[in-house]
Design a protein around this motif. Structure first.
Motif, PDB file in Angstrom:
ATOM      1  N   GLU A 139       7.767   2.780  -5.810  1.00 33.25           N
ATOM      2  CA  GLU A 139       6.498   2.553  -5.114  1.00 33.25           C
ATOM      3  C   GLU A 139       6.823   2.297  -3.649  1.00 33.25           C
ATOM      4  OE1 GLU A 139       4.268  -0.652  -6.852  1.00 33.25           O
ATOM      5  OE2 GLU A 139       2.948  -0.868  -5.114  1.00 33.25           O
ATOM      6  N   ARG A 199      -1.335  -2.875   4.654  1.00 31.50           N
ATOM      7  CA  ARG A 199      -0.215  -2.338   3.887  1.00 31.50           C
ATOM      8  C   ARG A 199      -0.779  -1.372   2.862  1.00 31.50           C
ATOM      9  NH1 ARG A 199       2.499  -6.384   0.215  1.00 31.50           N
ATOM     10  NH2 ARG A 199       1.609  -5.140  -1.448  1.00 31.50           N
ATOM     11  N   ASP A 202       0.131   0.838  -0.408  1.00 29.83           N
ATOM     12  CA  ASP A 202       1.121   1.033  -1.475  1.00 29.83           C
ATOM     13  C   ASP A 202       0.856   2.364  -2.163  1.00 29.83           C
ATOM     14  OD1 ASP A 202       2.114  -1.485  -0.884  1.00 29.83           O
ATOM     15  OD2 ASP A 202       1.025  -2.483  -2.499  1.00 29.83           O
ATOM     16  N   GLU A 242      -2.622   0.583  -4.124  1.00 31.91           N
ATOM     17  CA  GLU A 242      -3.212  -0.647  -3.621  1.00 31.91           C
ATOM     18  C   GLU A 242      -3.272  -0.551  -2.096  1.00 31.91           C
ATOM     19  OE1 GLU A 242      -0.922  -4.027  -4.811  1.00 31.91           O
ATOM     20  OE2 GLU A 242      -2.369  -5.455  -4.034  1.00 31.91           O
TER      21      GLU A 242
END
Ligand SMILES: Nc1ncnc2c1ncn2[C@@H]1O[C@H](COP(=O)(O)OP(=O)(O)OP(=O)(O)O)[C@@H](O)[C@H]1O
Ligand SMILES: [Mg+2]
Length: 296
Positions: free
Chosen positions: A182, A248, A250, A263
């Motif tokens: 990931e 951020r 993901d 995410e």
């Protein structure tokens, strides 16, 4: 001298696990700011005295969401808050993945089961491994991976999430994560500052209520053009996203090999600056710029 608060949480005696926090406080002070780390729920803090409050590691918010959002609402009226409260509210509930999908962003396909929805026969995939996890959550808490034969355990987990008032998410287990991992792309001040990659977190047979290692084997990563493109499309689809200070994204590869958003973390992303010390000046600069930017 700009006054900047970095909002964190009080781990009640245990050392604060936010390794980014002291590094950022020092970098901001070195750059001439009056910077302080403060728990978001500390009593008697005069948030209005700060030019900017940055949510950094308010990591107890997933089990105190209403209280946390009320604080963010209050704080955002007193001073500039990053990220803005509307973005934060939208991002605390992982049903935002549905909004991203509706905007054409590739995301992990997700079914949502709210408290009161009993899983119907076709709500849990009949073929292939799948994941059940809460729509509010962090650190892979109450998340698990199942084979179709483990359906009954999965149904029990959904019931447990519902008993806690949580909406359950059901996703196919993206098997490529076992090979390509990931990737987390970190943006600050509108720029990609660094990226990391970690191994898969969910192993077969691990109970949903077991503690998990949230960031196994984290390493620096150079994102591909496709990864950057998906991350930027996701950020462009955030309602009110023009006001973002940090993000951020993901990503995990789908079965076709193309990256999908697992995410989007716009509340309190772990920055992993200990792994990317070269990014500290850029992050501090972006925070300082936001603190002194004209209002509006
Ligand atoms: N559909 C999926 N396919 C494969 N792995 C998954 C899937 N969903 C979750 N996982 C694994 O579980 C981990 C936690 O899931 P997710 O990131 O959605 O929840 P989280 O609780 O917000 O985690 P964190 O806060 O640690 O990022 C992921 O990092 C990934 O390893
Ligand atoms: Mg995650």
């Amino acid at each position: 001298m700009p006054r900047i608060a970095l909002a964190t949480y009080d781990p009640e005696g245990a050392p604060n696990r936010d390794r980014d926090l002291p590094v950022l406080v020092d970098a901001l002070r070195d750059a001439g700011a009056d910077a302080q780390a403060l728990p978001w729920d500390a009593p008697d803090v005069d948030w209005a005295a700060f030019d900017l409050v940055v949510m950094r590691s308010t990591w107890d918010y997933t089990w105190r969401t209403a209280e946390f959002l009320a604080w963010a609402e209050r704080c955002g009226k007193l001073t500039r808050l990053a990220n803005p409260v509307d973005v934060v509210r939208w991002n605390t509930d992982k049903r935002y993945l549905g909004d991203l999908a509706a905007a054409g962003v590739p995301v992990v396909p997700t079914r949502y089961l709210a408290p009161g929805d009993t899983p119907a026969a076709d709500d849990l995939p009949a073929a292939g491994d799948f994941v059940v996890k809460p729509a509010y959550g962090a650190g892979a808490r109450l998340a698990a991976r199942y084979t179709p034969a483990e359906r009954q355990t999965a149904v029990a987990q959904v019931a447990r999430l519902h008993a806690e008032g949580l909406t359950a998410m059901v996703q196919p287990y993206l098997t490529r994560i076992d090979v390509s991992g990931e990737r987390a792309l970190q943006f600050y001040g509108g720029r990609l500052v660094h990226a990391s990659r970690k191994r898969a977190v969910l192993s077969p047979g691990t109970p949903y209520d077991a503690d998990k290692v949230a960031h196994p084997d984290l390493r620096p990563w150079t994102p591909s053009t496709a990864e950057r493109a998906v991350a930027e499309r996701a950020l462009a689809a955030v309602p009110g996203g023009a006001g973002l200070l940090y993000a951020r994204v993901d990503l995990v590869d789908g079965d076709d090999g193309d990256p999908r958003v697992m995410e989007l973390e716009l509340v309190e992303p772990n920055l992993f600056l200990w792994l990317h010390p070269q990014s500290v000046p850029a992050v501090a600069h972006a925070i300082l710029t936001a603190a002194v930017a004209p209002a509006g």
